[in-house]
Design a protein around this motif. Sequence first.
Motif, PDB file in Angstrom:
ATOM      1  N   ILE A 227     -86.886 -52.572  38.715  1.00  0.00           N
ATOM      2  CA  ILE A 227     -88.125 -52.187  39.397  1.00  0.00           C
ATOM      3  C   ILE A 227     -89.337 -52.746  38.655  1.00  0.00           C
ATOM      4  O   ILE A 227     -90.251 -53.309  39.264  1.00  0.00           O
ATOM      5  CB  ILE A 227     -88.229 -50.650  39.523  1.00  0.00           C
ATOM      6  N   CYS A 228     -89.328 -52.610  37.346  1.00  0.00           N
ATOM      7  CA  CYS A 228     -90.452 -53.096  36.544  1.00  0.00           C
ATOM      8  C   CYS A 228     -90.589 -54.609  36.646  1.00  0.00           C
ATOM      9  O   CYS A 228     -91.694 -55.133  36.788  1.00  0.00           O
ATOM     10  CB  CYS A 228     -90.299 -52.679  35.081  1.00  0.00           C
ATOM     11  N   TYR A 229     -89.474 -55.316  36.591  1.00  0.00           N
ATOM     12  CA  TYR A 229     -89.499 -56.772  36.684  1.00  0.00           C
ATOM     13  C   TYR A 229     -90.009 -57.218  38.049  1.00  0.00           C
ATOM     14  O   TYR A 229     -90.891 -58.076  38.150  1.00  0.00           O
ATOM     15  CB  TYR A 229     -88.103 -57.351  36.429  1.00  0.00           C
ATOM     16  N   GLU A 230     -89.479 -56.617  39.112  1.00  0.00           N
ATOM     17  CA  GLU A 230     -89.861 -57.002  40.471  1.00  0.00           C
ATOM     18  C   GLU A 230     -91.336 -56.732  40.742  1.00  0.00           C
ATOM     19  O   GLU A 230     -91.966 -57.435  41.520  1.00  0.00           O
ATOM     20  CB  GLU A 230     -89.008 -56.261  41.490  1.00  0.00           C
ATOM     21  N   ASN A 231     -91.877 -55.690  40.104  1.00  0.00           N
ATOM     22  CA  ASN A 231     -93.266 -55.308  40.363  1.00  0.00           C
ATOM     23  C   ASN A 231     -94.211 -55.668  39.224  1.00  0.00           C
ATOM     24  O   ASN A 231     -95.382 -55.304  39.247  1.00  0.00           O
ATOM     25  CB  ASN A 231     -93.333 -53.810  40.638  1.00  0.00           C
ATOM     26  N   ARG A 232     -93.685 -56.369  38.219  1.00  0.00           N
ATOM     27  CA  ARG A 232     -94.484 -56.804  37.065  1.00  0.00           C
ATOM     28  C   ARG A 232     -95.214 -55.629  36.410  1.00  0.00           C
ATOM     29  O   ARG A 232     -96.402 -55.646  36.188  1.00  0.00           O
ATOM     30  CB  ARG A 232     -95.496 -57.883  37.463  1.00  0.00           C
ATOM     31  N   VAL A 233     -94.418 -54.575  36.134  1.00  0.00           N
ATOM     32  CA  VAL A 233     -94.951 -53.348  35.546  1.00  0.00           C
ATOM     33  C   VAL A 233     -94.310 -53.142  34.178  1.00  0.00           C
ATOM     34  O   VAL A 233     -93.119 -53.399  33.996  1.00  0.00           O
ATOM     35  CB  VAL A 233     -94.645 -52.134  36.462  1.00  0.00           C
ATOM     36  N   ASN A 234     -95.095 -52.663  33.226  1.00  0.00           N
ATOM     37  CA  ASN A 234     -94.592 -52.332  31.905  1.00  0.00           C
ATOM     38  C   ASN A 234     -93.687 -51.111  32.003  1.00  0.00           C
ATOM     39  O   ASN A 234     -94.029 -50.134  32.661  1.00  0.00           O
ATOM     40  CB  ASN A 234     -95.793 -52.065  30.984  1.00  0.00           C
TER      41      ASN A 234
END
Length: 56
Positions: A16-23
């Motif tokens: 999820i973090c990778y797909e949404n570029r979230v830390n």
Amino acid sequence: MTCSLSAEMLTEIDTICYENRVNRSEFIREALTTYLKHFRTQAHKIAPSNEESLAA
């Protein structure tokens, strides 16, 4: 405070973090904040029914 997360949960969080570029830390902080707000709302709804079942 520490807690353990399953490998599957960590993989899902990372995806999820990778797909949404979230830390990851920010994601977990936001998720926990959202969960706690939801739980607090639900607890108010559940409390009266718990009191009724305890009285029975």
